[in-house]
Design a protein around this motif. Structure first.
Motif, PDB file in Angstrom:
ATOM      1  N   ASN A 112       0.815  -1.214   0.000  1.00  0.00           N
ATOM      2  CA  ASN A 112       0.000   0.000   0.000  1.00  0.00           C
ATOM      3  C   ASN A 112       0.849   1.263   0.000  1.00  0.00           C
ATOM      4  O   ASN A 112       0.398   2.332   0.397  1.00  0.00           O
ATOM      5  N   ASP A 114      -4.734  -2.281  -5.585  1.00  0.00           N
ATOM      6  CA  ASP A 114      -5.114  -1.811  -4.252  1.00  0.00           C
ATOM      7  C   ASP A 114      -6.473  -2.372  -3.867  1.00  0.00           C
ATOM      8  O   ASP A 114      -7.500  -1.945  -4.371  1.00  0.00           O
ATOM      9  N   SER A 117      -8.083  -1.994  -1.231  1.00  0.00           N
ATOM     10  CA  SER A 117      -8.966  -1.125  -0.447  1.00  0.00           C
ATOM     11  C   SER A 117      -9.902  -0.315  -1.354  1.00  0.00           C
ATOM     12  O   SER A 117     -10.956   0.131  -0.901  1.00  0.00           O
ATOM     13  N   SER A 118      -9.557  -0.155  -2.649  1.00  0.00           N
ATOM     14  CA  SER A 118     -10.481   0.517  -3.576  1.00  0.00           C
ATOM     15  C   SER A 118     -11.776  -0.276  -3.733  1.00  0.00           C
ATOM     16  O   SER A 118     -12.861   0.280  -3.700  1.00  0.00           O
ATOM     17  N   SER A 119     -11.633  -1.573  -3.914  1.00  0.00           N
ATOM     18  CA  SER A 119     -12.831  -2.408  -4.063  1.00  0.00           C
ATOM     19  C   SER A 119     -13.591  -2.500  -2.756  1.00  0.00           C
ATOM     20  O   SER A 119     -14.822  -2.471  -2.726  1.00  0.00           O
ATOM     21  N   ALA A 125     -13.776  -0.255  -0.582  1.00  0.00           N
ATOM     22  CA  ALA A 125     -14.503   1.002  -0.443  1.00  0.00           C
ATOM     23  C   ALA A 125     -15.857   0.930  -1.138  1.00  0.00           C
ATOM     24  O   ALA A 125     -16.891   1.302  -0.574  1.00  0.00           O
ATOM     25  N   ARG A 162     -13.647   4.753  -5.487  1.00  0.00           N
ATOM     26  CA  ARG A 162     -12.398   3.980  -5.578  1.00  0.00           C
ATOM     27  C   ARG A 162     -11.174   4.822  -5.216  1.00  0.00           C
ATOM     28  O   ARG A 162     -10.174   4.290  -4.754  1.00  0.00           O
ATOM     29  N   ARG A 163     -11.244   6.131  -5.455  1.00  0.00           N
ATOM     30  CA  ARG A 163     -10.084   6.980  -5.132  1.00  0.00           C
ATOM     31  C   ARG A 163     -10.030   7.385  -3.672  1.00  0.00           C
ATOM     32  O   ARG A 163      -8.964   7.739  -3.160  1.00  0.00           O
ATOM     33  N   PRO A 182      -9.971   5.862  -0.761  1.00  0.00           N
ATOM     34  CA  PRO A 182      -8.976   5.253   0.133  1.00  0.00           C
ATOM     35  C   PRO A 182      -7.569   5.827  -0.048  1.00  0.00           C
ATOM     36  O   PRO A 182      -6.828   5.927   0.933  1.00  0.00           O
ATOM     37  N   SER A 183      -7.207   6.234  -1.269  1.00  0.00           N
ATOM     38  CA  SER A 183      -5.861   6.792  -1.449  1.00  0.00           C
ATOM     39  C   SER A 183      -5.769   8.170  -0.792  1.00  0.00           C
ATOM     40  O   SER A 183      -4.733   8.519  -0.230  1.00  0.00           O
ATOM     41  N   ASP A 186     -13.648  15.288  -5.744  1.00  0.00           N
ATOM     42  CA  ASP A 186     -13.814  13.991  -5.070  1.00  0.00           C
ATOM     43  C   ASP A 186     -14.098  14.195  -3.581  1.00  0.00           C
ATOM     44  O   ASP A 186     -15.007  13.577  -3.017  1.00  0.00           O
TER      45      ASP A 186
END
Lengths: 210, 210
Positions: free
Chosen positions: A183, A198, A200-202, A204, B17-18, B20-21, B56
């Motif tokens: 990550n 990543d 964590s995107s899914s 989310a 999807r963005r 988490p970043s 976002d």
């Protein structure tokens, strides 16, 4: 994702990402001995708009015949060729924890040209062991392997705190593509392609939409 | 992806999807005791356009102050709340091969509210064993677990040939979300969310662009 070479490819990243699902449908059709398949059938199988399917498949250079469809074998070959999946891609896995081990065993890779030639780990007791038919080497063998074997893809599944250091080693050894399962956002020169996987995107999307 | 409920969510899937970043960047800022962070700093860290970042982040209801930026703590809480990551999500893993085992150990999940309460496998010698602190149960306990424990997310890592059968069991037991790591396109009713994690999509991009 930053890569000069992207500008030289006549297909958008979302189109490239969809091509494997088309290939899945086509391969199943071939297994059933179907000779032709219509864009509409492919579209309904994948829940996409037919126009989307036709546009995506056009990047392979194949155009379906009106009222008939695509020649299944021709389309399969064209997609595999566009994706370079008819060629070998030498890959290495760095970090042989559960995820690294799972990826070495992932059947979808070998079928599509990925040839995992070695794995690497810093843990003494893993070195010299085999995962399926892939031997695990110590980290100090990484640079020579990348250089001598002209490795195409490095699959990174080390702990995040070691990810940048390993990446620097890979870059210095001349790697051109890194598949990053950590990550950490890796710092690389512009001509190295990094694709971050990543989860964590899914997660989310699942957390918001379930 | 098909789900009636998507239409009720005020954010696009790519935005979700963005998020988490962004959260990763914010959490690192918080660890460094930063009080405020500008949209431009976040954007440059993630190599996105500042306007994209502001749009976002607006879905969380938080707006940055001009020339100052976002309150780090407030933004962290807002993203976590938008993603429902400040709540528990009960999950189960079906199939405890290397991939299932890797996912049970994936540190990013627990931190973000995912609570893997059980795993399932058809292999006799895995049943009753623990992966970290997660016990493996036989497949015939699956329906009662989903019902009695109100499981939110089923993580599917079984072989593709068993995937539809397990899915039918999950759907009949009332599951609402399935995270599909197999390469089978699952057939489910419209009100069940299926998110497919397909590694061959990323591999396609690597094969074409490397």
């Amino acid at each position: 994702m930053k890569n000069k070479r992207f500008s030289q490819i006549d297909a958008s990243i979302p189109t490239i990402r969809r091509l494997p699902s088309y290939l899945n449908v086509i391969r199943r059709a071939l297994e059933k001995d179907l000779k032709v398949i219509s864009g509409t059938v492919i579209a309904s199988e994948l829940e996409l708009e037919p126009i989307q399917v036709r546009k995506d498949l056009a990047v392979t250079g194949i155009v379906g015949k009106p009222r008939v469809g695509y020649d299944v074998k021709e389309l399969k070959n064209a997609i595999e060729s566009f994706l370079n999946w008819d060629k070998k891609h030498k890959a290495i896995v760095i970090g042989t924890g559960n995820l690294g081990t799972a990826l070495i065993g992932y059947h979808g890779f070998k079928q599509n040209g990925m040839d995992i030639i070695a794995s690497f780990d810093s843990s003494e007791d893993k070195i010299g062991k085999f995962i399926i038919n892939v031997e695990t080497y110590p980290m100090d063998k990484l640079p020579s392997m990348v250089k001598d074997e002209s490795v195409d893809i490095a699959i990174l599944t080390v702990p995040s705190e070691n990810a940048q250091e390993v990446t620097d080693t890979l870059v210095n050894a001349g790697i051109s593509a890194i598949w990053n399962f950590t990550n950490l956002k890796l710092k690389v020169p512009k001509d190295v392609l990094v694709l971050r996987e990543d989860l964590s995107s899914s997660y989310a999307v699942l957390s918001v939409c379930k």
